[in-house]
Scaffold this active site. Structure first.
Site: not given
Ligand code: PEP
Length: 266
Positions: A110, A186, A225, A24, A22, A247, A108, A180
């Protein structure tokens, strides 16, 4: 995803590992197509694993062209729930399919947290995506306050039930679920394999209660993460079938290592 067939990375459950990067709100056209090329080259020799990348809307078509006929699919990070109409600024699932997407992430955290997206909207988006021939990657997950209050499974159940409401078994068969935990996205803080497995097993059981024919094949991704050095332990759990990676998907080097670590037989 335990119980591996020793000759391939496919498990005896028949669920192929799936990894989606992803990206983003990152990447110019040049950066996105370069990253896509590097990912494609990095996974070119891998078998028995599905890989996708989710660029920004503006880069979807260029990335899809770059990845055409290769092993890496394209996902969108969101979509609208209507097929067309006077909805300024929105993007319809059919337009995403037309631009080269196969998958779309919906719900998601976010978007839920920053854009106020509600469970009902996630359901509408997932169903619109299915209508357009896309496979939705439906995200669910609890906040830290919900986890601390012992509400993790209740929150995930509510999000899951709402997202799948009104779907036929054939629709559910085309969905992927991403667990998630919001506190792990993040933040550099990921769920332990045991914490992830508890929720993944719960999700599969909950889906089985409503869609008994679809639950065993449903791929449930973990996100939060994910890194090259923690994916293997997560994937060793029975019900963890892949990763939604934020990330660490922004460089091909770390994303490809995640895909390799997460899909090689063990
Ligand atoms: C995500 O954007 O779905 C995500 C899990 O981000 P990260 O891996 O940075 O925690």
């Amino acid at each position: 995803m335990a119980a591996q067939d020793p000759t391939t990375s496919t498990t005896t459950t028949g669920r192929r590992p799936f990894f989606c990067g992803n990206w983003k709100l990152f990447g110019t056209l040049a950066e996105s197509t370069t990253l896509a090329t590097e990912v494609r080259n990095g996974v070119a020799t891998l078998r028995d694993v599905d890989v996708a990348v989710a660029p920004s809307f503006t880069a979807i078509h260029a990335v899809a062209k770059r990845l055409e006929d290769g092993p890496v699919a394209v996902a969108a990070q969101d979509c609208f729930w209507e097929d067309k109409g006077a909805f300024t600024g929105e993007v319809a699932p059919g337009q995403l399919a037309d631009a080269g997407c196969r998958y779309v992430i919906v719900g998601h955290s976010e978007r839920r947290q920053l854009m106020g997206e509600l469970d009902a909207a996630v359901n509408l988006k997932a169903r619109a995506a299915l209508r357009a021939g896309l496979q939705p990657i439906v995200c669910v997950g609890e906040t830290l306050a919900e986890r601390d209050a012992g509400e993790t499974l209740g929150r995930v159940q509510a999000q899951l039930d709402a997202a799948l409401a009104g779907m036929a078994p054939a629709d559910v068969a085309r969905c992927l679920i991403a667990y998630e935990p919001v506190w792990a996205i993040g933040t550099g803080r990921n769920a332990t394999p045991a914490q992830a497995e508890e929720v993944h097993r719960f999700i599969r059981a909950r889906v089985a209660a409503q869609f008994p024919g679809e639950a065993a094949a449903l791929r449930i991704l973990y996100g939060g993460s994910v890194k090259p050095d923690n994916i293997r332990a997560l994937m060793a759990e029975d019900d963890v079938d892949g990763g939604l990676v934020g990330g660490a998907s922004l460089t091909a080097e770390s994303f490809v290592r995640i895909v390799k670590e997460g899909s090689r037989p063990w």
